[in-house]
Design an enzyme around this catalytic site. Structure first.
Site, PDB file in Angstrom:
ATOM      1  N   PRO A 131      66.281-118.070  30.834  1.00  0.00           N
ATOM      2  CG  PRO A 131      66.443-118.722  28.350  1.00  0.00           C
ATOM      3  CD  PRO A 131      66.529-119.181  30.294  1.00  0.00           C
ATOM      4  N   GLY A 132      63.608-116.986  30.338  1.00  0.00           N
ATOM      5  CA  GLY A 132      62.346-116.525  30.203  1.00  0.00           C
ATOM      6  C   GLY A 132      61.234-117.209  29.099  1.00  0.00           C
ATOM      7  CG  ASP A 186      62.350-124.628  34.057  1.00  0.00           C
ATOM      8  OD1 ASP A 186      62.289-125.829  33.940  1.00  0.00           O
ATOM      9  OD2 ASP A 186      62.737-123.788  33.211  1.00  0.00           O
ATOM     10  CG  ASP A 217      68.920-118.434  47.287  1.00  0.00           C
ATOM     11  OD1 ASP A 217      68.272-119.260  46.735  1.00  0.00           O
ATOM     12  OD2 ASP A 217      69.803-118.665  47.902  1.00  0.00           O
ATOM     13  CB  CYS A 237      64.357-121.144  38.286  1.00  0.00           C
ATOM     14  SG  CYS A 237      64.531-121.803  40.143  1.00  0.00           S
ATOM     15  CB  ALA A 238      61.928-116.589  35.553  1.00  0.00           C
ATOM     16  CE  LYS A 271      60.512-124.711  30.994  1.00  0.00           C
ATOM     17  NZ  LYS A 271      61.803-124.613  30.697  1.00  0.00           N
ATOM     18  CB  CYS A 277      66.221-129.792  30.680  1.00  0.00           C
ATOM     19  SG  CYS A 277      67.627-129.005  31.191  1.00  0.00           S
ATOM     20  CD  GLU A 279      68.056-116.845  36.504  1.00  0.00           C
ATOM     21  OE1 GLU A 279      67.568-117.563  36.139  1.00  0.00           O
ATOM     22  OE2 GLU A 279      69.336-117.080  37.107  1.00  0.00           O
TER      23      GLU A 279
HETATM   24  C1  SAM Z   1      66.350-124.537  33.961  1.00  0.00           C
HETATM   25  S1  SAM Z   1      66.872-122.712  34.128  1.00  0.00           S
HETATM   26  C2  SAM Z   1      65.314-121.759  33.938  1.00  0.00           C
HETATM   27  C3  SAM Z   1      64.917-121.724  32.496  1.00  0.00           C
HETATM   28  C4  SAM Z   1      63.583-120.975  32.361  1.00  0.00           C
HETATM   29  N1  SAM Z   1      62.388-121.141  33.409  1.00  0.00           N
HETATM   30  C5  SAM Z   1      63.072-120.718  30.763  1.00  0.00           C
HETATM   31  O1  SAM Z   1      62.235-121.530  30.684  1.00  0.00           O
HETATM   32  O2  SAM Z   1      63.590-120.017  30.132  1.00  0.00           O
HETATM   33  C6  SAM Z   1      67.178-122.651  35.872  1.00  0.00           C
HETATM   34  C7  SAM Z   1      67.447-121.052  36.333  1.00  0.00           C
HETATM   35  O3  SAM Z   1      67.364-121.302  37.516  1.00  0.00           O
HETATM   36  C8  SAM Z   1      68.456-120.156  38.009  1.00  0.00           C
HETATM   37  N2  SAM Z   1      68.850-120.485  39.439  1.00  0.00           N
HETATM   38  C9  SAM Z   1      69.956-121.250  40.020  1.00  0.00           C
HETATM   39  N3  SAM Z   1      70.006-121.109  41.281  1.00  0.00           N
HETATM   40  C10 SAM Z   1      68.953-120.534  41.850  1.00  0.00           C
HETATM   41  C11 SAM Z   1      68.433-119.955  42.811  1.00  0.00           C
HETATM   42  N4  SAM Z   1      68.912-120.172  44.288  1.00  0.00           N
HETATM   43  N5  SAM Z   1      67.185-119.265  42.776  1.00  0.00           N
HETATM   44  C12 SAM Z   1      66.646-118.853  41.914  1.00  0.00           C
HETATM   45  N6  SAM Z   1      66.917-119.364  40.560  1.00  0.00           N
HETATM   46  C13 SAM Z   1      68.125-119.883  40.584  1.00  0.00           C
HETATM   47  C14 SAM Z   1      69.915-120.487  37.041  1.00  0.00           C
HETATM   48  O4  SAM Z   1      70.500-119.353  37.146  1.00  0.00           O
HETATM   49  C15 SAM Z   1      68.731-120.722  35.862  1.00  0.00           C
HETATM   50  O5  SAM Z   1      68.701-119.606  35.155  1.00  0.00           O
END
Ligand code: SAM
Length: 332
Positions: free
Chosen positions: A137-138, A206, A188, A134-135, A140, A260, A157
């Site tokens: 905005p990037g 994440d 997904d 779940c990357a 991490k 978070c 993402e």
């Molecule tokens: C906490 S944020 C990630 C922040 C990111 N790791 C960073 O450090 O910048 C969680 C992300 O998971 C995405 N997300 C939601 N459902 C998801 C899914 N089923 N598969 C993958 N990503 C998903 C959201 O759109 C969101 O961008």
């Protein structure tokens, strides 16, 4: 108008605060009232700078030191690559953000220092195959690449717009030859385990979660109520993402789960359920890391050795951030 000023003008969303008050008093006890004071006072929020090793800015480190910044992570950490440089300071206030300029790499990334703990816990080594499930905005993803040079790095993402944001982050921080090691996908995350079983040495989950900090400042109370009602569904999404991550891991590989939020239902409870339902997954002790960073971060006491919860505190206003580490010991 600066970001801090804009945050100051935002209103606390009372329904969210009332909901948190009830839940977190029950879950955190006495610790909640001081956490609440930090979360509702944006003027005492801190930020850290993660330097970009691919775009060294001469003089930046000495100018940071002059402005009261210090290295956020001590050299005594069990895992701290030499190229990984992060600075923080106790005083609130913001270092200017850098604008995106085509063809030019940015020198640093502004973030909440606690969001680097999951990355350090992952302990990525050169040549490992890594998945950031779940990357966007990037932040991490960029931090992982400050630590090591993976054999292959898959950043995923699901959300279309956010995935474009992720691509822009990578473009702004990572030079061309390295970009070739990176695959960005819009899947997904729940499906990746079946699509790429036993493919990765390290997986970062994440997860999407109730973002306590931003929910408290929801501008639209109706949307906030809806989010609070749908909050329960997040736990099952998080569990399914973890199941997928376990499938995607090679035996011997490990994963880090982070959120978070302070919410137990999205943290310890999800990890407990995974450990009880997957006999090939074992907890990994991260208490050494927690001990080593205890000057800079405040933790909830009484958690298990494989997990930690960063509690924001005055002068150490990092978090909330939950981190847990698990290892896949054998194929399913
Ligand atoms: C906490 S944020 C990630 C922040 C990111 N790791 C960073 O450090 O910048 C969680 C992300 O998971 C995405 N997300 C939601 N459902 C998801 C899914 N089923 N598969 C993958 N990503 C998903 C959201 O759109 C969101 O961008």
């Amino acid at each position: 108008i600066s970001l801090t000023l804009r945050k100051l003008q935002k209103q606390i969303c009372q329904v969210v605060l009332d909901h948190f008050e009830k839940q977190y008093t029950a879950e955190l006890g006495d610790a909640w009232s001081s956490v609440r004071d930090v979360l509702t006072s944006p003027w005492c929020w801190q930020h850290a700078l993660l330097l970009n090793r691919f775009s060294p800015s001469p003089g930046l480190e000495s100018s940071l030191a002059e402005q009261g910044y210090h290295p956020a992570f001590p050299a005594a950490l069990p895992y701290l690559p030499a190229a990984f440089r992060c600075y923080s300071r106790t005083a609130p206030g913001r270092f200017p953000a850098q604008k995106h300029q085509p063809g030019r790499l940015k020198g640093y990334y502004l973030l909440n220092a606690a969001s680097l703990l999951p990355v350090l816990a992952l302990e990525v080594r050169d040549g490992e195959d890594v998945l950031d499930l779940c990357a966007a905005p990037g932040g991490k993803s960029v931090a992982i690449l400050q630590c090591a040079c993976p054999g292959h790095f898959h950043c995923n993402e699901y959300d279309d717009m956010r995935s474009r944001w992720l691509e822009q982050t990578i473009e702004s921080f990572i030079p061309d030859p390295l970009v070739n090691l990176i695959t960005v996908s819009k899947l997904d995350g729940r499906q990746i385990g079946d699509l790429q079983p036993e493919f990765y040495d390290k997986v970062l989950v994440d997860a999407p979660c109730s973002n306590d900090r931003s929910w408290l400042f929801s501008a639209d109370p109706q949307q906030a109520v809806l989010r609070l009602m749908q909050r329960k569904e997040l736990s099952s999404l998080q569990f399914q993402l973890l199941r997928s991550a376990v499938k995607a891991l090679r035996p011997g590989g490990s994963l880090v789960y982070s959120t978070c939020t302070l919410s137990r239902a999205e943290n310890s409870d999800v990890i407990k359920l995974l450990l009880s339902s997957c006999s090939n997954v074992m907890p990994v002790d991260i208490s050494g890391m927690a001990r080593a960073v205890s000057q800079e971060f405040a933790f909830l006491s009484g958690t298990q050795q494989h997990e930690l919860l960063v509690l924001p505190e005055k002068g150490r206003a990092w978090g909330p951030m939950y981190v847990a580490k698990l290892k896949k010991v054998s194929s399913t």
